[in-house]
Design a protein around this motif. Structure first.
Motif, PDB file in Angstrom:
ATOM      1  N   SER A  31       0.847  -1.197   0.000  1.00 25.95           N
ATOM      2  CA  SER A  31       0.000   0.000   0.000  1.00 25.95           C
ATOM      3  C   SER A  31       0.878   1.242   0.000  1.00 25.95           C
ATOM      4  N   PHE A  32       0.349   2.299  -0.555  1.00 26.22           N
ATOM      5  CA  PHE A  32       1.000   3.605  -0.504  1.00 26.22           C
ATOM      6  C   PHE A  32       0.029   4.588   0.129  1.00 26.22           C
ATOM      7  N   VAL A  33       0.598   5.530   0.861  1.00 17.09           N
ATOM      8  CA  VAL A  33      -0.239   6.597   1.405  1.00 17.09           C
ATOM      9  C   VAL A  33      -0.051   7.824   0.519  1.00 17.09           C
ATOM     10  N   ASN A  34      -1.143   8.275  -0.086  1.00  9.70           N
ATOM     11  CA  ASN A  34      -1.128   9.483  -0.932  1.00  9.70           C
ATOM     12  C   ASN A  34      -1.986  10.533  -0.257  1.00  9.70           C
ATOM     13  N   GLY A  35      -1.358  11.397   0.544  1.00 10.10           N
ATOM     14  CA  GLY A  35      -2.152  12.395   1.275  1.00 10.10           C
ATOM     15  C   GLY A  35      -3.131  11.667   2.194  1.00 10.10           C
ATOM     16  N   ARG A  38      -5.218   6.012   1.160  1.00 11.27           N
ATOM     17  CA  ARG A  38      -4.322   4.868   1.209  1.00 11.27           C
ATOM     18  C   ARG A  38      -4.652   3.997  -0.004  1.00 11.27           C
ATOM     19  N   VAL A  39      -3.657   3.791  -0.861  1.00 13.40           N
ATOM     20  CA  VAL A  39      -3.884   3.025  -2.093  1.00 13.40           C
ATOM     21  C   VAL A  39      -3.273   1.644  -1.934  1.00 13.40           C
ATOM     22  N   ARG A  40      -4.096   0.628  -2.124  1.00 11.07           N
ATOM     23  CA  ARG A  40      -3.572  -0.731  -2.072  1.00 11.07           C
ATOM     24  C   ARG A  40      -3.100  -1.093  -3.492  1.00 11.07           C
ATOM     25  N   ALA A  41      -1.819  -0.868  -3.757  1.00 10.90           N
ATOM     26  CA  ALA A  41      -1.275  -1.046  -5.110  1.00 10.90           C
ATOM     27  C   ALA A  41      -1.214  -2.518  -5.492  1.00 10.90           C
ATOM     28  N   LEU A  42      -0.897  -3.381  -4.505  1.00 10.17           N
ATOM     29  CA  LEU A  42      -0.897  -4.834  -4.749  1.00 10.17           C
ATOM     30  C   LEU A  42      -1.673  -5.506  -3.633  1.00 10.17           C
ATOM     31  N   GLY A  59      -2.753  -4.595 -18.097  1.00  5.83           N
ATOM     32  CA  GLY A  59      -3.792  -4.055 -17.223  1.00  5.83           C
ATOM     33  C   GLY A  59      -3.799  -2.545 -17.303  1.00  5.83           C
ATOM     34  N   PRO A  60      -4.894  -1.921 -16.862  1.00  9.90           N
ATOM     35  CA  PRO A  60      -5.026  -0.466 -16.988  1.00  9.90           C
ATOM     36  C   PRO A  60      -4.014   0.293 -16.139  1.00  9.90           C
ATOM     37  N   SER A  61      -3.821   1.544 -16.478  1.00 11.72           N
ATOM     38  CA  SER A  61      -2.918   2.412 -15.729  1.00 11.72           C
ATOM     39  C   SER A  61      -3.330   2.434 -14.253  1.00 11.72           C
ATOM     40  N   GLY A  62      -2.347   2.326 -13.374  1.00 11.63           N
ATOM     41  CA  GLY A  62      -2.618   2.404 -11.942  1.00 11.63           C
ATOM     42  C   GLY A  62      -3.001   1.082 -11.285  1.00 11.63           C
ATOM     43  N   CYS A  63      -2.964  -0.024 -12.047  1.00 11.22           N
ATOM     44  CA  CYS A  63      -3.418  -1.298 -11.460  1.00 11.22           C
ATOM     45  C   CYS A  63      -2.317  -2.006 -10.683  1.00 11.22           C
ATOM     46  N   GLY A  64      -1.087  -1.480 -10.708  1.00  8.55           N
ATOM     47  CA  GLY A  64      -0.037  -2.052  -9.871  1.00  8.55           C
ATOM     48  C   GLY A  64       1.098  -2.744 -10.611  1.00  8.55           C
ATOM     49  N   LYS A  65       1.136  -2.606 -11.931  1.00 11.17           N
ATOM     50  CA  LYS A  65       2.140  -3.328 -12.716  1.00 11.17           C
ATOM     51  C   LYS A  65       3.569  -2.896 -12.370  1.00 11.17           C
ATOM     52  N   SER A  66       3.798  -1.572 -12.361  1.00  7.45           N
ATOM     53  CA  SER A  66       5.162  -1.084 -12.077  1.00  7.45           C
ATOM     54  C   SER A  66       5.564  -1.414 -10.640  1.00  7.45           C
ATOM     55  N   THR A  67       4.607  -1.336  -9.731  1.00  6.11           N
ATOM     56  CA  THR A  67       4.912  -1.686  -8.337  1.00  6.11           C
ATOM     57  C   THR A  67       5.356  -3.141  -8.248  1.00  6.11           C
ATOM     58  N   LEU A  68       4.671  -3.999  -8.982  1.00  3.58           N
ATOM     59  CA  LEU A  68       5.025  -5.422  -8.964  1.00  3.58           C
ATOM     60  C   LEU A  68       6.455  -5.622  -9.478  1.00  3.58           C
TER      61      LEU A  68
HETATM   62  N1  LIG Z   1       5.808   5.670  -4.758  1.00  2.00           N
HETATM   63  C1  LIG Z   1       4.474   5.779  -4.708  1.00  2.00           C
HETATM   64  N2  LIG Z   1       3.886   6.607  -3.818  1.00  2.00           N
HETATM   65  C2  LIG Z   1       2.559   6.716  -3.748  1.00  2.00           C
HETATM   66  N3  LIG Z   1       1.699   6.013  -4.527  1.00  2.00           N
HETATM   67  C3  LIG Z   1       2.226   5.183  -5.432  1.00  2.00           C
HETATM   68  C4  LIG Z   1       3.624   5.023  -5.569  1.00  2.00           C
HETATM   69  N4  LIG Z   1       3.867   4.100  -6.560  1.00  2.00           N
HETATM   70  C5  LIG Z   1       2.659   3.728  -7.006  1.00  2.00           C
HETATM   71  N5  LIG Z   1       1.666   4.359  -6.339  1.00  2.00           N
HETATM   72  C6  LIG Z   1       0.212   4.176  -6.531  1.00  2.00           C
HETATM   73  O1  LIG Z   1      -0.025   2.775  -6.585  1.00  2.00           O
HETATM   74  C7  LIG Z   1      -0.959   2.452  -7.606  1.00  2.00           C
HETATM   75  C8  LIG Z   1      -0.302   1.500  -8.608  1.00  2.00           C
HETATM   76  O2  LIG Z   1       0.702   2.215  -9.316  1.00  2.00           O
HETATM   77  P1  LIG Z   1       1.624   1.550 -10.439  1.00  2.00           P
HETATM   78  O3  LIG Z   1       2.222   0.304  -9.884  1.00  2.00           O
HETATM   79  O4  LIG Z   1       2.563   2.588 -10.901  1.00  2.00           O
HETATM   80  O5  LIG Z   1       0.568   1.176 -11.579  1.00  2.00           O
HETATM   81  P2  LIG Z   1       0.774   0.850 -13.130  1.00  2.00           P
HETATM   82  O6  LIG Z   1       2.223   0.615 -13.373  1.00  2.00           O
HETATM   83  O7  LIG Z   1      -0.080  -0.362 -13.378  1.00  2.00           O
HETATM   84  O8  LIG Z   1       0.249   2.041 -13.868  1.00  2.00           O
HETATM   85  C9  LIG Z   1      -1.407   3.770  -8.212  1.00  2.00           C
HETATM   86  O9  LIG Z   1      -2.582   4.173  -7.561  1.00  2.00           O
HETATM   87  C10 LIG Z   1      -0.252   4.697  -7.883  1.00  2.00           C
HETATM   88  O10 LIG Z   1      -0.689   6.031  -7.784  1.00  2.00           O
END
Ligand SMILES: Nc1ncnc2c1ncn2[C@@H]1O[C@H](COP(=O)(O)OP(=O)(O)O)[C@@H](O)[C@H]1O
Ligand SMILES: [Mg+2]
Length: 244
Positions: A31-35, A38-42, A59-68
């Motif tokens: 999870s990430f805290v954005n202000g 709280r976003v559960r990225a994975l 998967g769509p933008s924001g679904c957690g691919k880069s985080t993974l």
């Molecule tokens: N370093 C970070 N700090 C805060 N939120 C993040 C961070 N990295 C990713 N997120 C949030 O986590 C979610 C998944 O992001 P991301 O993995 O980049 O998705 P994707 O690559 O599928 O577009 C999004 O809501 C994004 O805003």
């Protein structure tokens, strides 16, 4: 080619990841805290990638691919779950140890090639190899040239990045990521800045690299990847929602 798939299904149950795979994730959450939010990225992602397997992550933008990908590469820590890369428990390693895993075994590629403009193509590819401990690496330049041969641009070794096309530059970035025998390649939208012809060429190259035994995970929005990958995993809202 050993392909081991263990995917969380849409009902939320999951089979265990295969710990002998180059990449084995089990119930990984982040999870990430954005202000105030709280976003559960994975959300409990379980996934294995076998040696020589080419896995596409869509998967769509924001679904957690880069985080993974960042968690597999040890750039980001998981909150929960187990992340095994080539038998190492990434969560138990220090930052320095994780850097060493990348230096030796895990290459990463992004949409932009991040080549250093003042270095030649060969120097760009050999630079990380020069950072390896001496005993681990005898011939950085020889291995860099071999990597350029593998991606089909050995003849461009002495060019500077500005003298290369977008497709050639991305090939150099891929060569840098796999040089010196790295066994895992993580690519985050590697064709995002390329035209369709270069996109197909990069997918074909990633296919070849997987064929030589590298575990390849590629994030892409391009449906063309479906005809090159061994398996496509679709993500939605931090969950692995389908695989084949
Ligand atoms: N370093 C970070 N700090 C805060 N939120 C993040 C961070 N990295 C990713 N997120 C949030 O986590 C979610 C998944 O992001 P991301 O993995 O980049 O998705 P994707 O690559 O599928 O577009 C999004 O809501 C994004 O805003
Ligand atoms: Mg992304």
């Amino acid at each position: 080619m050993a392909i081991s798939a263990s995917l969380a299904d849409s009902s939320g149950t999951s089979t265990p990841a295969d710990p002998s795979s180059p990449i084995a994730l089990s119930a990984v959450s982040k999870s990430f805290v954005n202000g105030p939010e709280r976003v559960r990225a994975l959300d409990e992602v379980t996934l294995s990638v076998g040696p020589g397997e080419f896995l596409a992550l869509m998967g769509p933008s924001g679904c957690g691919k880069s985080t993974l990908l960042s968690i597999i590469g040890g750039l980001v820590d998981a909150d929960e779950g187990s992340v095994q890369v080539l038998g190492r428990d990434m969560g138990a390693l220090s930052r320095a140890e994780r850097t060493r895993v990348r230096l030796m075994d895990v290459g990463m590629v992004f949409q932009h090639d991040n080549l250093l403009e003042d270095l030649t193509c060969l120097e760009n590819v050999s630079l990380p190899l020069h950072l390896r401990p001496q005993e681990a690496h005898a011939s950085p330049d020889g291995d860099a040239l071999a990597a350029l041969e593998r991606v089909g641009i050995a003849d461009l070794a002495d060019r500077f990045p500005r003298q290369m096309s977008g497709g050639q530059r991305q090939r150099a970035g891929i060569a840098r990521a796999v040089a010196g025998g790295r066994r895992v390649l993580l690519a985050d939208e590697p064709t995002g800045a390329l035209d369709s012809r270069n996109t197909v060429e990069v997918f074909a190259l990633l296919r070849d690299l997987a064929g030589s035994g590298v575990a390849v995970v590629v994030v892409s929005h391009d449906n063309e990847i479906r005809s090159w990958a061994d398996r496509v995993v679709d993500m939605l809202d931090g969950r692995v929602s389908a695989g084949q």
